[in-house]
Structures are given as C-alpha cells and as structure tokens.
Design a protein around this motif. Structure first.
Motif, PDB file in Angstrom:
ATOM      1  N   ALA A 137      41.794  31.664  48.251  1.00 46.70           N
ATOM      2  CA  ALA A 137      41.450  32.042  46.878  1.00 46.70           C
ATOM      3  C   ALA A 137      40.065  32.670  46.818  1.00 46.70           C
ATOM      4  N   ALA A 138      39.122  32.094  47.586  1.00 46.26           N
ATOM      5  CA  ALA A 138      37.768  32.639  47.612  1.00 46.26           C
ATOM      6  C   ALA A 138      37.752  34.048  48.205  1.00 46.26           C
ATOM      7  N   ARG A 140      40.256  36.220  48.139  1.00 43.27           N
ATOM      8  CA  ARG A 140      40.824  37.140  47.146  1.00 43.27           C
ATOM      9  C   ARG A 140      39.822  37.450  46.045  1.00 43.27           C
ATOM     10  N   SER A 141      39.118  36.399  45.609  1.00 46.07           N
ATOM     11  CA  SER A 141      38.126  36.598  44.556  1.00 46.07           C
ATOM     12  C   SER A 141      37.009  37.528  45.014  1.00 46.07           C
ATOM     13  N   THR A 142      36.565  37.338  46.262  1.00 45.58           N
ATOM     14  CA  THR A 142      35.510  38.201  46.812  1.00 45.58           C
ATOM     15  C   THR A 142      35.988  39.647  46.914  1.00 45.58           C
ATOM     16  N   ARG A 144      38.379  41.106  45.077  1.00 44.71           N
ATOM     17  CA  ARG A 144      38.479  41.680  43.729  1.00 44.71           C
ATOM     18  C   ARG A 144      37.105  42.044  43.195  1.00 44.71           C
ATOM     19  N   ALA A 145      36.136  41.148  43.443  1.00 41.80           N
ATOM     20  CA  ALA A 145      34.778  41.415  42.961  1.00 41.80           C
ATOM     21  C   ALA A 145      34.204  42.655  43.634  1.00 41.80           C
ATOM     22  N   THR A 238      42.494  39.899  34.824  1.00 39.45           N
ATOM     23  CA  THR A 238      41.987  39.655  36.175  1.00 39.45           C
ATOM     24  C   THR A 238      41.420  40.923  36.811  1.00 39.45           C
ATOM     25  N   TYR A 239      42.086  42.051  36.589  1.00 38.27           N
ATOM     26  CA  TYR A 239      41.690  43.299  37.276  1.00 38.27           C
ATOM     27  C   TYR A 239      40.995  44.295  36.338  1.00 38.27           C
ATOM     28  N   ASP A 264      44.573  46.505  45.165  1.00 35.65           N
ATOM     29  CA  ASP A 264      44.447  45.177  45.775  1.00 35.65           C
ATOM     30  C   ASP A 264      45.768  44.725  46.385  1.00 35.65           C
TER      31      ASP A 264
END
Length: 276
Positions: A137-138, A140-142, A144-145, A238-239, A264
């Motif tokens: 999850a981290a 994916r979050s990184t 996306r960021a 989210t995006y 993504d």
C-alpha cells in the motif's frame, strides 16, 4: 485313693540335722509324698467342680475348647492375610492412579506447548502478511504521489527582461478539453496522447461531459461512472490531479484524473481499448 499319713509336725532344721541318716531319708520322703498328695487332691477337686469329662482328662483341657481355639487362630490368620492383601491392593491402586495422573499431566503439557507453538506460528504469519500488505500500500501511495506531484523545474537564470507569459486559452469543446488536459498531464509527467484520449472518450461517453451510467455493476453498488471518461467517484478522488477542479463532471478534471489512473494501472491511456 488312700492318702499317706501326714506327720502332724515336721522336725525343725536343727532337729533334722541331729537326726540319723535313716531318719532323715524317712522325713524327706514323707514331705515329698505329702506334696504329691496335695497336688493330686487339688486336681481332682477342680475336676469334680467342672464336669465328668474333666475327670477323664487329667490335663484339665477340654477337647471342644481346644478346637475352638484352633478355629479362632485360623480365622485370625485368614483375617490377617486378607488385611495384607487389601493393603497391597490399595498400594497398587494408589501407584496406578499416581502413574495415570503423571501421564495425563505430561500429555496436557505437550498439548499446551503444541497449541502455543501453533498460535505463535499463525501470529507470525499474520504479522508478516500485514507487513507485506502495508508495504504494498505504501509503494502504491508513493507511486501515485510521484505521478500526481509536479516535477521540479530546473533552475534557470532569470532573463534581464523576461517577457510575461500569456495565459493559453482553449476552446470550450471536446478538442479544447483534450488539449488543456494534455498540457496539464505533460507538465505533471503523466503520459498520454490526443488520439488515445479521444478514442476512449468517444467509446465511453460519446463526448458528453454529463454522461452517467445507471445500469452497470458500479451503479448497482451505488457508485455510478460519470463524465467524459466514465470515472467513479472513489477513483476520481484518488487520482485527482492538483490544479484541476474537484467536480467530477468538469471535462478537464475528468480527463486528467482518468489519464492519471490509466497511467498507474496500464502505463498510459493509449493502452486502454475497452472498459477499464
């Protein structure tokens, strides 16, 4: 039975010493005879007071009484043997019970240890899975960021007389919406082409920015697809790309968020050729 004549008076010790040897023997015999007569007389008197059987049994013991004594002795011996056997059985039972209790305790301890080890193993596996899930999850979050964040422009030397930038204008139609979205995407480093965006918009909404799907699975789940590229609200939120509207029906915001999601998930909107 005729008793011997008992002297009325026995000679004293001093007189006995002065007597001749013949007379001494006679006196001693008389005394001994008297003692025997008294003993026999006492036994006969006892027998006479008891029963006729005693007279025929000079020993003074009854045969029936002797049998009773022997029987009592036998019973006592049997009782003693039974007590010994009972004590031995009780001891054996106690030893067996103690041995069983020890075996049960050992088995319970082994089971408890096995259960504890199994619980620890399951806990470790669950913790490892949770760590892996959090790490994914981290990541994916990184990612996306990184996609959503604007790239830092390389520092440039300020020109002495830099001309002011004129705001670019776009026509308020499908062509203008796509071109404005592409400028934002390229400024953010998000891939996509005019052809890929236009092709997917025509398939998804026919170019209607207010289009909404009220029949597919998303609609059945209460999150219908909306806008030019038919994005659901959770995906849009989210995006969402900074600098665009938070209105899901806004054409530029809808296109930009959808292209960010496609980059993504599929690498680029150009790689999408069906429902995504």
């Amino acid at each position: 039975m005729q008793l011997p004549t008992i002297p009325k008076k026995f000679p004293t010790f001093t007189a006995f010493n002065r007597m001749p040897k013949k007379h001494k023997i006679t006196a001693v015999g008389a005394v001994a005879a008297t003692a025997v007569v008294l003993t026999v007389t006492g036994l006969e008197a006892t027998a006479g007071a008891g029963s006729a059987t005693a007279a025929g049994n000079p020993t003074g013991f009854s045969v029936s009484k002797g049998a009773q004594v022997k029987d009592l002795d036998a019973q006592t011996g049997l009782a003693s043997q039974k007590s010994i056997r009972d004590a031995a059985q009780a001891k054996s039972d106690l030893l067996a019970a103690a041995k069983k209790a020890a075996a049960d305790k050992q088995a319970a301890a082994k089971k408890a240890a096995a259960d504890k080890a199994e619980a620890a193993k399951k806990k470790a596996a669950a913790e490892a899975a949770d760590r892996a899930k959090k790490k994914a999850a981290a990541n994916r979050s990184t990612k996306r960021a990184a996609i959503a964040a604007p790239k830092k422009a390389a520092p440039k030397k300020a020109a002495a007389a830099a001309p002011k930038k004129v705001a670019k204008s776009y026509p308020n139609n499908l062509d203008g919406w796509i071109r404005e979205s592409l400028d934002i995407l390229h400024a953010k480093g998000i891939p996509g082409s005019y052809e890929g965006i236009h092709r997917n918009i025509i398939r998804e909404s026919s170019g209607n920015p207010r289009a909404i799907n009220l029949w597919d699975i998303n609609a059945q789940n209460g999150i219908p697809s909306k806008g030019l590229l038919q994005v659901i609200n959770p995906t849009f939120n989210t995006y969402h790309v900074s600098g665009t509207s938070w209105d899901i029906y806004d054409p530029v915001a809808n296109i930009t968020a959808a292209c960010n999601y496609a980059a993504d998930r599929y690498g680029s909107m150009d790689n999408v050729n069906s429902a995504y």
